[in-house]
Design a protein around this motif. Structure first.
Motif, mmCIF file in Angstrom:
data_model
loop_
_atom_site.group_PDB
_atom_site.id
_atom_site.type_symbol
_atom_site.label_atom_id
_atom_site.label_comp_id
_atom_site.label_asym_id
_atom_site.label_seq_id
_atom_site.Cartn_x
_atom_site.Cartn_y
_atom_site.Cartn_z
ATOM 1 N N THR A 6 -4.908 1.084 0.021
ATOM 2 C CA THR A 6 -5.042 -0.323 0.404
ATOM 3 C C THR A 6 -5.898 -1.087 -0.604
ATOM 4 O O THR A 6 -5.601 -2.241 -0.958
ATOM 5 C CB THR A 6 -5.673 -0.430 1.798
ATOM 6 O OG1 THR A 6 -4.863 0.270 2.745
ATOM 7 C CG2 THR A 6 -5.794 -1.881 2.229
ATOM 8 N N ALA A 7 -6.960 -0.435 -1.107
ATOM 9 C CA ALA A 7 -7.840 -1.100 -2.072
ATOM 10 C C ALA A 7 -7.101 -1.392 -3.376
ATOM 11 O O ALA A 7 -7.245 -2.488 -3.953
ATOM 12 C CB ALA A 7 -9.057 -0.216 -2.344
ATOM 13 N N MET B 236 -10.762 3.723 -10.278
ATOM 14 C CA MET B 236 -9.852 3.585 -9.145
ATOM 15 C C MET B 236 -8.477 4.184 -9.463
ATOM 16 O O MET B 236 -7.789 4.688 -8.576
ATOM 17 C CB MET B 236 -9.694 2.099 -8.785
ATOM 18 C CG MET B 236 -10.992 1.423 -8.386
ATOM 19 S SD MET B 236 -10.829 -0.370 -8.194
ATOM 20 C CE MET B 236 -9.761 -0.464 -6.762
ATOM 21 N N ASN C 43 -4.541 -4.238 -2.790
ATOM 22 C CA ASN C 43 -5.175 -5.567 -2.769
ATOM 23 C C ASN C 43 -5.503 -6.052 -4.180
ATOM 24 O O ASN C 43 -5.460 -7.262 -4.445
ATOM 25 C CB ASN C 43 -6.450 -5.524 -1.927
ATOM 26 C CG ASN C 43 -6.165 -5.355 -0.439
ATOM 27 O OD1 ASN C 43 -5.078 -5.709 0.029
ATOM 28 N ND2 ASN C 43 -7.119 -4.799 0.298
ATOM 29 N N VAL D 161 -8.951 6.052 -5.121
ATOM 30 C CA VAL D 161 -9.540 5.391 -3.949
ATOM 31 C C VAL D 161 -8.429 5.175 -2.933
ATOM 32 O O VAL D 161 -7.309 5.662 -3.094
ATOM 33 C CB VAL D 161 -10.219 4.063 -4.345
ATOM 34 C CG1 VAL D 161 -11.400 4.313 -5.270
ATOM 35 C CG2 VAL D 161 -9.220 3.128 -5.003
ATOM 36 N N SER D 162 -8.706 4.409 -1.898
ATOM 37 C CA SER D 162 -7.690 4.178 -0.871
ATOM 38 C C SER D 162 -6.531 3.351 -1.435
ATOM 39 O O SER D 162 -6.721 2.497 -2.306
ATOM 40 C CB SER D 162 -8.305 3.453 0.328
ATOM 41 O OG SER D 162 -8.676 2.128 -0.025
ATOM 42 N N GLU E 54 0.816 -1.219 0.000
ATOM 43 C CA GLU E 54 0.000 0.000 0.000
ATOM 44 C C GLU E 54 0.853 1.273 0.000
ATOM 45 O O GLU E 54 0.407 2.328 -0.482
ATOM 46 C CB GLU E 54 -0.957 0.000 1.206
ATOM 47 C CG GLU E 54 -0.275 -0.004 2.552
ATOM 48 C CD GLU E 54 0.103 -1.404 3.022
ATOM 49 O OE1 GLU E 54 0.651 -1.532 4.123
ATOM 50 O OE2 GLU E 54 -0.155 -2.362 2.268
#
Length: 512
Positions: A384-385, A497, A388, A381-382, A370
């Motif tokens: 972390t998203a 994203m 992943n 977006v975040s 991340e």
């Protein structure tokens, strides 16, 4: 015997007052020739007459032919020592060191790789040598030599029971002319190809049998020669040269240099500093960032386009539309493969190291992926998203591809072969039939070049099969990796994203 001597006299008389090579059948002459010092002839690595060429490795003045190429004695001695002692070197600069007269001792790994790339033969290194110089004295049994017991011509053996007679050729290149008015001749170079020559007589034919020297890859035998009539000229068997692969390697070196300059520009912008000279042996890496990686990725596309057009023969001869289709398919495969190879170079020696190299020359750590996407204006977006979403592709690169490279110890030459195979892919169905024919013929040449490379470094047929098989087994993994990243980018763009430019969108639609 009288007829035989008259036949010899007739042929030697055609050579002039001082014939370059005279063969006598008397025991007296053979004794004189046997008594000649071993220094009268040289081996394949001894100094030949002064040459005007430069050393193919360091560009210093060459003093002759060593291991199949014109080199200086320093590079020849280095090559012999490396092969004889089976030394293994590591380059601290990713194999990009410049080898020249003034800096040939800076990196032994790059120097040795350049020796191989320039065609120096591992098979020509004789393990019986203890230094660059004369051959060790060989212990010969009494049965291997015929001792002269008389200096009289009458002591020579009769034709019915011929005996071998040792001939020590002088250390010069001789030409034996034929009696025919044509240009047929036999060019013989004793200091390169002869070892333990024996002149024998069989059914009235006098011939020279050359027993092969250890590891000689040039000539194994010299066919029987008729002194009455020389119909065929003796020529050295031609040594096959690589045609396409060396140019690809040269292009990859140029690409690496230009990419390093691009990475330095991005780094200087980040640090807001001025360009500085850096120690080529000092490797410093920073944690990579997604935004900086995208900047370098655009530079990579432009640089690679010019490199392929200049160094990946015969790409420049294709029609413009065929060029575009082949290159668009090639870029994604090259980019992912190149980063995997750099990850192997930097971190591949430790199976537990989960770092991967990114386009900007920095690294990411899969366990904290991340961080790579944090503070980036391209991420909507975040972090972390997004991490992943890409993590599986990153893990696959580390566990499947980098590990495969580590297991087979892939070399720079082998990596360039993979790049060539990726460019010339027959799965690109949008190219013309003429371009498809070029694709098939070029791949055949690449496979042959790789075989010649393996032969040059002394591998056996079994080892070559293993090497080629392991390389080809890696290709589906590299194709799967590129497809995984392409699919992730398409998903990220579809759900807003990741912000992607038009170039990336176009490449993500290309079928691999």
């Amino acid at each position: 015997m009288k007829c035989l001597n008259e036949g010899i006299s007739r042929h030697t008389s055609t050579l002039g007052a001082s014939p370059p090579l005279v063969m006598e059948t008397t025991i007296h002459e053979s004794s004189k020739m046997r008594s000649t010092s071993s220094s009268d002839f040289k081996s394949d690595t001894d100094t030949l007459p002064s040459a005007t060429q430069l050393c193919v490795v360091c560009d210093d003045q060459s003093d002759g032919l060593h291991f199949g190429q014109m080199t200086c004695r320093a590079c020849a001695a280095f090559f012999r020592r490396t092969v004889s002692l089976k030394l293994d070197y590591n380059c601290r600069s990713n194999g990009n060191c410049e080898i020249s007269k003034a800096a040939r001792n800076m990196c032994r790994s790059c120097r040795y790789q350049k020796c191989l790339a320039r065609g120096m033969l591992v098979s020509a290194v004789q393990q019986a040598r203890d230094s660059l110089g004369k051959r060790k004295e060989r212990v010969s049994s009494g049965s291997e030599r015929v001792q002269a017991k008389s200096t009289s011509p009458k002591a020579s053996p009769p034709m019915e029971t011929p005996q071998p007679m040792v001939v020590t050729p002088p250390a010069t290149t001789h030409v034996i002319h034929t009696t025919a008015p044509s240009s047929d001749y036999a060019s013989i170079t004793p200091d390169l190809y002869w070892n333990n020559q024996v002149m024998t007589t069989t059914n009235g034919v006098i011939g020279i049998a050359a027993s092969p020297a250890p590891n000689y890859n040039v000539i194994n035998q010299f066919s029987t020669m008729q002194l009455n009539q020389l119909n065929q000229a003796f020529v050295t068997p031609p040594r096959e040269e690589m045609q396409i692969l060396p140019k690809i390697i040269e292009g990859f070196d140029q690409f690496s240099t230009l990419m390093q300059a691009s990475m330095d520009i991005v780094r200087e912008q980040r640090e807001q500093g001025c360009p500085t000279f850096r120690n080529p042996h000092e490797i410093t890496m920073h944690e990579s960032n997604f935004s900086e990686s995208k900047k370098v990725c655009k530079m990579e596309y432009s640089i690679l386009m010019k490199i392929v057009d200049s160094y990946f023969f015969p790409f420049s001869e294709l029609h413009q539309k065929d060029k575009t289709h082949l290159f668009e398919s090639f870029f994604c495969l090259f980019s992912n493969t190149h980063r995997a190879y750099r990850s192997y170079e930097f971190f591949g020696q430790d199976p537990n190291d989960d770092r991967l190299v990114m386009p900007d020359g920095g690294y990411i750590q899969i366990s904290s992926l991340e961080k790579f996407y944090e503070n980036s204006s391209n991420i909507k977006v975040s972090a972390t998203a997004v991490a992943n979403m890409f993590k599986d592709a990153m893990v696959f690169v580390k566990e499947a591809i980098v590990e495969h490279m580590r297991r087979i110890k892939i070399s720079r030459t082998e990596m360039c072969f993979i790049f060539g195979i990726f460019l010339w892919r027959d799965s690109v169905r949008t190219i013309s039939p003429d371009a498809m024919n070029v694709v098939h013929s070029t791949r055949e040449v690449l496979l042959k070049d790789l075989h010649i490379h393996y032969r040059t470094i002394g591998l056996t047929d079994y080892q070559i099969t293993q090497k080629v098989g392991n390389l080809l087994l890696m290709i589906p993994k590299l194709e799967k990796s590129a497809t995984m990243f392409k699919d992730n980018y398409q998903i990220g763009d579809l759900f807003n994203m990741i912000e992607t430019d038009n170039c990336c969108k176009s490449l993500n639609k290309v079928n691999l």
